[in-house]
Enzyme design. Structure first.
Site, PDB file in Angstrom:
ATOM      1  N   TYR A  12       0.685  -1.706   0.036  1.00 27.79           N
ATOM      2  CA  TYR A  12      -0.260   0.161   0.011  1.00 27.79           C
ATOM      3  C   TYR A  12       0.948   1.215  -0.313  1.00 27.79           C
ATOM      4  CZ  TYR A  12      -3.628   3.375   1.827  1.00 27.79           C
ATOM      5  OH  TYR A  12      -3.948   4.548   2.380  1.00 27.79           O
TER       6      TYR A  12
ATOM      7  N   ASN B 167       8.549 -10.128  -1.481  1.00 26.59           N
ATOM      8  CA  ASN B 167       7.394 -10.887  -1.948  1.00 26.59           C
ATOM      9  C   ASN B 167       6.836 -11.769  -2.180  1.00 26.59           C
ATOM     10  OD1 ASN B 167       6.112 -10.773   0.892  1.00 26.59           O
ATOM     11  ND2 ASN B 167       8.006 -12.443   1.722  1.00 26.59           N
TER      12      ASN B 167
ATOM     13  N   ASP C 138      12.097 -12.505  -1.065  1.00 27.41           N
ATOM     14  CA  ASP C 138      11.959 -12.626  -0.226  1.00 27.41           C
ATOM     15  C   ASP C 138      13.595 -12.071   0.826  1.00 27.41           C
ATOM     16  OD1 ASP C 138      12.405 -13.061   3.025  1.00 27.41           O
ATOM     17  OD2 ASP C 138      10.446 -14.079   3.212  1.00 27.41           O
TER      18      ASP C 138
ATOM     19  N   SER D 260       6.083   3.001  13.075  1.00 29.62           N
ATOM     20  CA  SER D 260       4.991   3.197  13.114  1.00 29.62           C
ATOM     21  C   SER D 260       4.598   3.890  14.734  1.00 29.62           C
ATOM     22  CB  SER D 260       4.053   2.731  13.618  1.00 29.62           C
ATOM     23  OG  SER D 260       2.413   2.146  14.100  1.00 29.62           O
TER      24      SER D 260
ATOM     25  N   TYR E 201       3.715  -7.280  16.654  1.00 33.61           N
ATOM     26  CA  TYR E 201       3.976  -5.647  15.775  1.00 33.61           C
ATOM     27  C   TYR E 201       4.748  -4.867  16.262  1.00 33.61           C
ATOM     28  CZ  TYR E 201       2.617  -2.086  12.641  1.00 33.61           C
ATOM     29  OH  TYR E 201       3.466  -1.100  11.565  1.00 33.61           O
TER      30      TYR E 201
ATOM     31  N   LYS F  64       8.855  -2.762  15.769  1.00 35.59           N
ATOM     32  CA  LYS F  64       8.950  -1.757  15.761  1.00 35.59           C
ATOM     33  C   LYS F  64      10.023  -1.325  15.956  1.00 35.59           C
ATOM     34  CE  LYS F  64       6.422  -1.558  11.246  1.00 35.59           C
ATOM     35  NZ  LYS F  64       7.570  -1.605   9.974  1.00 35.59           N
TER      36      LYS F  64
ATOM     37  N   ARG G 126      -7.807   9.295  16.255  1.00 35.04           N
ATOM     38  CA  ARG G 126      -6.395   9.094  15.901  1.00 35.04           C
ATOM     39  C   ARG G 126      -6.464  10.282  14.683  1.00 35.04           C
ATOM     40  NH1 ARG G 126      -7.175   5.829  18.834  1.00 35.04           N
ATOM     41  NH2 ARG G 126      -6.751   3.557  19.055  1.00 35.04           N
TER      42      ARG G 126
HETATM   43  P1  NAD Z   1       1.889  -3.688   3.082  1.00 33.73           P
HETATM   44  O1  NAD Z   1       1.925  -4.877   3.368  1.00 33.73           O
HETATM   45  O2  NAD Z   1       0.300  -3.053   2.263  1.00 33.73           O
HETATM   46  O3  NAD Z   1       3.209  -4.036   2.351  1.00 33.73           O
HETATM   47  C1  NAD Z   1       4.052  -4.527   2.855  1.00 33.73           C
HETATM   48  C2  NAD Z   1       5.047  -5.146   1.660  1.00 33.73           C
HETATM   49  O4  NAD Z   1       5.584  -5.993   2.343  1.00 33.73           O
HETATM   50  C3  NAD Z   1       3.748  -6.008   0.863  1.00 33.73           C
HETATM   51  O5  NAD Z   1       3.722  -6.182  -0.083  1.00 33.73           O
HETATM   52  C4  NAD Z   1       4.066  -6.979   1.440  1.00 33.73           C
HETATM   53  O6  NAD Z   1       4.019  -8.205   0.396  1.00 33.73           O
HETATM   54  C5  NAD Z   1       6.128  -6.848   1.334  1.00 33.73           C
HETATM   55  N1  NAD Z   1       6.716  -8.023   2.843  1.00 33.73           N
HETATM   56  C6  NAD Z   1       5.697  -8.411   4.001  1.00 33.73           C
HETATM   57  N2  NAD Z   1       7.382  -9.396   4.396  1.00 33.73           N
HETATM   58  C7  NAD Z   1       8.288  -9.518   3.490  1.00 33.73           C
HETATM   59  C8  NAD Z   1       9.998 -10.395   3.139  1.00 33.73           C
HETATM   60  N3  NAD Z   1       9.904 -10.791   4.597  1.00 33.73           N
HETATM   61  N4  NAD Z   1      10.400  -9.933   1.998  1.00 33.73           N
HETATM   62  C9  NAD Z   1       9.813  -9.179   1.131  1.00 33.73           C
HETATM   63  N5  NAD Z   1       8.104  -8.381   0.808  1.00 33.73           N
HETATM   64  C10 NAD Z   1       7.915  -8.172   2.247  1.00 33.73           C
HETATM   65  O7  NAD Z   1       1.541  -2.891   4.800  1.00 33.73           O
HETATM   66  P2  NAD Z   1       1.900  -1.509   3.746  1.00 33.73           P
HETATM   67  O8  NAD Z   1       0.495  -1.143   4.475  1.00 33.73           O
HETATM   68  O9  NAD Z   1       2.178  -0.894   2.882  1.00 33.73           O
HETATM   69  O10 NAD Z   1       3.001  -0.436   5.109  1.00 33.73           O
HETATM   70  C11 NAD Z   1       4.495  -1.015   5.175  1.00 33.73           C
HETATM   71  C12 NAD Z   1       5.562  -0.691   5.926  1.00 33.73           C
HETATM   72  O11 NAD Z   1       5.006   0.624   6.730  1.00 33.73           O
HETATM   73  C13 NAD Z   1       4.984  -1.404   6.877  1.00 33.73           C
HETATM   74  O12 NAD Z   1       6.319  -1.816   7.690  1.00 33.73           O
HETATM   75  C14 NAD Z   1       4.452  -1.379   8.101  1.00 33.73           C
HETATM   76  O13 NAD Z   1       4.211  -1.776   9.736  1.00 33.73           O
HETATM   77  C15 NAD Z   1       4.469  -0.128   8.284  1.00 33.73           C
HETATM   78  N6  NAD Z   1       3.010   1.022   8.952  1.00 33.73           N
HETATM   79  C16 NAD Z   1       1.896   0.896   8.128  1.00 33.73           C
HETATM   80  C17 NAD Z   1       1.259   1.527   8.654  1.00 33.73           C
HETATM   81  C18 NAD Z   1      -0.460   1.523   7.654  1.00 33.73           C
HETATM   82  O14 NAD Z   1      -1.472   2.137   8.525  1.00 33.73           O
HETATM   83  N7  NAD Z   1      -0.813   0.623   6.802  1.00 33.73           N
HETATM   84  C19 NAD Z   1       1.189   1.981  10.441  1.00 33.73           C
HETATM   85  C20 NAD Z   1       2.255   2.207  10.427  1.00 33.73           C
HETATM   86  C21 NAD Z   1       3.274   1.731   9.365  1.00 33.73           C
HETATM   87  N1  UDP Z   2     -12.305   1.421  14.353  1.00 34.79           N
HETATM   88  C1  UDP Z   2     -13.900   0.805  14.219  1.00 34.79           C
HETATM   89  N2  UDP Z   2     -14.164   0.311  13.725  1.00 34.79           N
HETATM   90  C2  UDP Z   2     -13.666  -1.129  12.627  1.00 34.79           C
HETATM   91  C3  UDP Z   2     -11.753  -0.353  12.521  1.00 34.79           C
HETATM   92  C4  UDP Z   2     -11.374   0.844  13.222  1.00 34.79           C
HETATM   93  O1  UDP Z   2     -14.353   1.249  15.275  1.00 34.79           O
HETATM   94  O2  UDP Z   2     -14.210  -1.411  12.141  1.00 34.79           O
HETATM   95  C5  UDP Z   2     -11.955   2.410  15.121  1.00 34.79           C
HETATM   96  C6  UDP Z   2     -10.585   1.324  16.458  1.00 34.79           C
HETATM   97  O3  UDP Z   2     -11.484   1.153  17.132  1.00 34.79           O
HETATM   98  C7  UDP Z   2      -9.837   3.076  15.803  1.00 34.79           C
HETATM   99  C8  UDP Z   2      -9.825   3.558  15.292  1.00 34.79           C
HETATM  100  O4  UDP Z   2     -11.314   3.181  14.140  1.00 34.79           O
HETATM  101  O5  UDP Z   2     -10.445   3.606  17.664  1.00 34.79           O
HETATM  102  C9  UDP Z   2      -8.679   3.451  14.185  1.00 34.79           C
HETATM  103  O6  UDP Z   2      -8.295   1.871  14.201  1.00 34.79           O
HETATM  104  P1  UDP Z   2      -7.657   1.727  12.980  1.00 34.79           P
HETATM  105  O7  UDP Z   2      -7.242  -0.203  12.979  1.00 34.79           O
HETATM  106  O8  UDP Z   2      -7.541   1.702  11.175  1.00 34.79           O
HETATM  107  O9  UDP Z   2      -5.754   1.820  13.544  1.00 34.79           O
HETATM  108  P2  UDP Z   2      -5.175   1.938  14.782  1.00 34.79           P
HETATM  109  O10 UDP Z   2      -6.134   1.560  15.966  1.00 34.79           O
HETATM  110  O11 UDP Z   2      -4.724   1.056  14.475  1.00 34.79           O
HETATM  111  O12 UDP Z   2      -4.899   3.578  15.207  1.00 34.79           O
END
Ligand code: NAD
Ligand code: UDP
Length: 340
Positions: A11, A32, A58, A124, A150, A154, A232
């Site tokens: 994403y 991967n 991977d 994160s 998780y 981080k 949030r």
């Molecule tokens: P995502 O799952 O869409 O993207 C992560 C990608 O990493 C995926 O395409 C997956 O196939 C790949 N991947 C996972 N393990 C792998 C491995 N061992 N080798 C190669 N590829 C691998 O997630 P995202 O939402 O794009 O998040 C990206 C990063 O940001 C992650 O590290 C996530 O923890 C961090 N992050 C995301 C959020 C969020 O809400 N989306 C918030 C805070 C931090």
């Molecule tokens: N939330 C909710 N219903 C859902 C998913 C999330 O009410 O189906 C609420 C959750 O309790 C939080 C906020 O929406 O207060 C954001 O949740 P999310 O999981 O997106 O992010 P995070 O909690 O990891 O910050």
């Protein structure tokens, strides 16, 4: 400059790859595909007119990663790859520790072997855990603050990179602590594609609005917030992508050592405010019910983003309405995400 993007079909990685290509960086994606589809590479090309180099690999496969570095010789790495489902991680902790920590250690060894000294890491807001009080600042203490495996991956990776930078003063690491990324590319051709039932608020709402889910379940309205629902800091994924460009800019300006920045907007919105914003975007109400609290949810989390602006000149520009409009456009145009 050539940037190797781990997790680049995911994403946030896909949106960042678009921004990098549009700014004329060369992009090499390593993923991967455990949580994404190769079709994303086509979508990136359709938007930018440029095709990133893609390797299905991977990150824990050290020999293969070395081959990729030998062939590509990147100048910098943005490390998105990782497992990210907060709720799943306590059920399968070894899977999270192995995937997230082993991939990072392997990546660092290979970067060292090839003399690559610039790394941006996806951290994160979860590292702040339940100890710090918003607005959350980068200097809040993190020790044992996470609430799930998780989050601990981080914190541990941040610590690994801190120690690595101390031992290698010419290494540059920018740790970006994302708040709540939502939204999609404005073309509606790229967005968030969760597998199964979405855990996160925004994709659950957009799936409800296109009829894939019956109604949103709001997890609690008895929190100590103005309307009782949790608050949030939602940030548009394209603003987040630009935050990575700003971090790469620090490398281009001659290096920065270890840096830590929040990427958020600095403003909190409650679940009900988000529901109302999506209702405005859709022109119809989001059906919802109030359920009990979700274990581990914090009442309130939002960033202090002053440091990222002061030191990188970056700040989020898009509004909550932009996020909802773009997320909904993506969902309407791709009701089943990237599925064929
Ligand atoms: P995502 O799952 O869409 O993207 C992560 C990608 O990493 C995926 O395409 C997956 O196939 C790949 N991947 C996972 N393990 C792998 C491995 N061992 N080798 C190669 N590829 C691998 O997630 P995202 O939402 O794009 O998040 C990206 C990063 O940001 C992650 O590290 C996530 O923890 C961090 N992050 C995301 C959020 C969020 O809400 N989306 C918030 C805070 C931090
Ligand atoms: N939330 C909710 N219903 C859902 C998913 C999330 O009410 O189906 C609420 C959750 O309790 C939080 C906020 O929406 O207060 C954001 O949740 P999310 O999981 O997106 O992010 P995070 O909690 O990891 O910050």
């Amino acid at each position: 400059m050539k940037v190797l993007v781990t997790g680049g079909t995911g994403y946030i990685g896909s949106h960042t790859s678009v921004v990098l290509l549009e700014q004329n960086y060369e992009v090499v994606i390593v993923d991967n595909l455990c949580n994404s589809k190769e079709m994303v590479v086509d979508r990136i090309q359709a938007i930018t007119g440029k095709r990133p180099v893609f390797y299905r690999c991977d990150l824990r496969d050290e020999a293969r990663l070395e081959e990729i570095f030998r062939a590509e010789r990147p100048d910098a790495v943005i490390h998105f790859a990782g497992l990210k489902a907060v709720g799943e991680s306590p059920k399968v902790p070894l899977k999270y520790y192995d995937n997230n920590l082993s991939s990072t250690l392997t990546l660092l060894r290979v970067m060292e072997a090839f003399g690559v000294r610039n790394l941006v890491f996806s951290s994160s807001a979860t590292v702040y855990g339940d100890r710090a009080t918003p607005p959350l600042r980068e200097d809040a203490p993190l020790v044992f603050s996470a609430t799930n495996p998780y989050g601990f991956t981080k914190i541990m990776i941040e610590q690994i990179l801190t120690d690595y930078c101390k031992a290698n003063p010419s290494f540059n690491a920018v740790l970006l602590r994302y708040f709540n990324p939502v939204g999609a590319h404005e073309s509606g051709t790229m967005g968030e594609d969760p597998s199964g039932i979405p855990n996160n608020l925004a994709p659950y709402i957009t799936q409800t609005l296109v009829g894939k889910r019956e109604k949103l379940h709001i997890f609690g309205n008895d929190y100590p917030t103005p309307d009782g629902t949790c608050i949030r800091d939602y940030i548009h994924v394209m603003d987040l992508a630009k935050g990575h460009m700003a971090a790469i800019g620090l490398f281009e300006r001659g290096g920065c050592g270890l840096k830590v920045y929040n990427l958020g907007t600095g403003h909190g919105f409650s679940v009900l405010e988000v529901v109302n914003a999506f209702s405005r975007a859709a022109g119809k109400p989001v059906p919802y019910v109030i359920d009990g609290r979700r274990e581990g949810d914090l009442p309130e989390s939002y960033a202090d983003c002053e440091k990222a602006y002061r030191e990188m000149g970056w700040k989020a520009e898009k509004t909550l309405d932009d996020m909802c409009r773009d997320a909904l456009r993506w969902q309407e145009k791709n009701p089943n995400g990237y599925a064929e």
